[in-house]
Enzyme design. Structure first.
Site, PDB file in Angstrom:
ATOM      1  N   ASP A  21       0.758  -1.165   0.065  1.00  0.00           N
ATOM      2  CA  ASP A  21      -0.066  -0.051  -0.073  1.00  0.00           C
ATOM      3  C   ASP A  21       1.014   1.123  -0.226  1.00  0.00           C
ATOM      4  O   ASP A  21       0.691   2.156  -0.715  1.00  0.00           O
ATOM      5  CB  ASP A  21      -0.940  -0.015   1.054  1.00  0.00           C
ATOM      6  CG  ASP A  21      -1.993  -1.124   1.312  1.00  0.00           C
ATOM      7  OD1 ASP A  21      -2.157  -1.516   0.142  1.00  0.00           O
ATOM      8  OD2 ASP A  21      -2.355  -1.777   2.363  1.00  0.00           O
ATOM      9  N   CYS A  45      -2.779   4.975  17.946  1.00  0.00           N
ATOM     10  CA  CYS A  45      -1.495   5.210  17.064  1.00  0.00           C
ATOM     11  C   CYS A  45      -1.701   6.251  15.948  1.00  0.00           C
ATOM     12  O   CYS A  45      -0.842   7.337  15.835  1.00  0.00           O
ATOM     13  CB  CYS A  45      -1.270   3.736  16.510  1.00  0.00           C
ATOM     14  SG  CYS A  45       0.467   4.005  15.349  1.00  0.00           S
ATOM     15  N   CYS A  94       0.646  -4.432  16.191  1.00  0.00           N
ATOM     16  CA  CYS A  94       1.987  -4.669  15.789  1.00  0.00           C
ATOM     17  C   CYS A  94       2.987  -5.028  16.894  1.00  0.00           C
ATOM     18  O   CYS A  94       4.013  -5.781  16.714  1.00  0.00           O
ATOM     19  CB  CYS A  94       2.439  -2.989  15.237  1.00  0.00           C
ATOM     20  SG  CYS A  94       2.580  -2.015  16.730  1.00  0.00           S
TER      21      CYS A  94
END
Length: 389
Positions: free
Chosen positions: A14, A99, A205
């Site tokens: 992306d 985030c 993550c």
């Protein structure tokens, strides 16, 4: 007006295609690789190292500079620290929304603007604004609007619902009008096939390849307590701590006719109330209380004491549901939203976010404080329950 653009490069397809499209458009492009977490698995391998290597390779292919930016400390203080506090309190947070709000569209945005001389930033999110994918329709006298992507599976406006309008005004989403299939096809056509083949990163993550239960146990002390059947009031099992469970989650309790699901968590007593059956009526409600909304654009007509109609979701993969909102003020000036849903939803979870839409526009979101009364307390359900006793 927008010549120098700093694009976030993650090493995935992306951001790779986003960088390619910016370069193709003739903009002055600089790549930025954000390091938010030191993740080393049990074998000593850091997955971020491969991503960084892929980011460097991409920037060499596109002939653009790559800046490495370390936000590990900021991420710990502003995202992960709050994440742990919420879990310790029995609340289920959303670190992806945090985030984006605190790191990508605050720390990174200001770093790019103030230290790298960027006119705008760009990311590989699947989202759009009324200013166009390259800010080609920018109007300084017009409010920016966050719009859903055409790919309903990949649309990421849910995760962008807490960012500031100031940052969004100077953000490009080069792939926001494309589907994932189109992005991968374009990557293959322009020599970025290796990025199209790369396995997409999923999940949180900092958890990595571990199970979430294993991960969270490293940071929060185990405190066993009882599972209590909400209908009978009887203890039906033991849990290893409130932080291991979230509302609506299936419990591993043996010897029951139907599986149990988490209904409520009580921090004071360390009790988890459970309901028997996936569709137990107590798991459903058509009311939500949320606080401290962050509006990119407030829904038109929203003001204290007035009812505004829009659409609601608290999980990004779920369909939108019509709702009515009333804004009020509670103690210490906090703004609270009372949300009445057109239909009951299952397992609305404190700590998650109520995100509001209308006609493809995402207005913003507010953190859920608690669900309203369950539909189980409706007259119809009580009559039905009495008839079975």
């Amino acid at each position: 007006m927008f010549r120098r653009v700093v694009v976030g490069i993650s090493g995935g397809v992306d951001s790779a295609v986003s960088a390619y499209l910016l370069k193709k458009r003739g903009l002055e492009v600089c790549g930025a690789f954000m390091k938010n977490w030191d993740l080393i698995d049990e074998s000593g391998y850091c997955s971020g190292e491969q991503d960084l290597e892929d980011a460097h390779r991409l920037c060499r292919m596109l002939d653009i500079q790559l800046e490495e930016i370390n936000f590990v400390k900021d991420y710990w203080l502003e995202v992960f620290g709050n994440f742990l506090k919420d879990y310790e309190a029995g609340i289920t947070p959303n670190p992806d929304i945090l985030c984006n709000r605190h790191i990508k569209f605050n720390r990174f945005f200001h770093h790019a603007r103030e230290r790298l001389g960027a006119d705008a930033i760009a990311t590989g999110h699947y989202a759009r604004t009324n200013f166009g994918p390259f800010l080609e329709q920018f109007n300084e006298h017009e409010a920016v609007r966050l719009l859903m992507a055409p790919d309903p599976i990949k649309d990421q406006t849910f995760f962008l619902s807490q960012i500031s309008a100031d940052a969004l005004r100077r953000t490009m989403f080069p792939i926001g009008s494309l589907t994932k299939r189109q992005v991968k096809q374009l990557a293959t056509e322009v020599g970025l096939e290796s990025y199209a083949r790369k396995k997409e990163s999923m999940g949180i993550c900092f958890v990595g390849k571990r199970s979430f239960q294993q991960f969270i146990a490293e940071y929060i002390e185990t405190k066993p307590g009882p599972f209590v059947d909400v209908d009978s009031g009887q203890e039906v099992g033991q849990h290893a701590g409130l932080h291991h469970w979230t509302v609506g989650q299936k419990c591993k309790i043996g010897g029951c006719l139907q599986p149990y699901y988490v209904l409520r968590k009580h921090r004071e007593t360390n009790v988890i109330e459970v309901a028997s059956g996936h569709d137990h009526p107590l798991l459903y409600t058509d009311m939500v209380y949320a606080e401290q909304p962050v509006w990119i654009n407030a829904p038109p007509g929203l003001r204290r004491g007035h009812v505004v109609r829009c659409e609601f979701r608290f999980q990004h993969t779920k369909p939108l549901v019509g709702c009515s909102i009333i804004e009020t003020t509670v103690e210490h000036g906090r703004i609270r939203l009372f949300v009445k849903l057109d239909e009951p939803l299952r397992a609305i979870t404190p700590g998650q976010y109520a995100v509001f839409y209308r006609n493809e526009e995402c207005f913003g979101s507010a953190r859920i404080v608690q669900p309203g009364p369950s539909v189980a307390y409706s007259k119809e359900w009580l009559l039905k329950k009495e008839a079975t006793l």
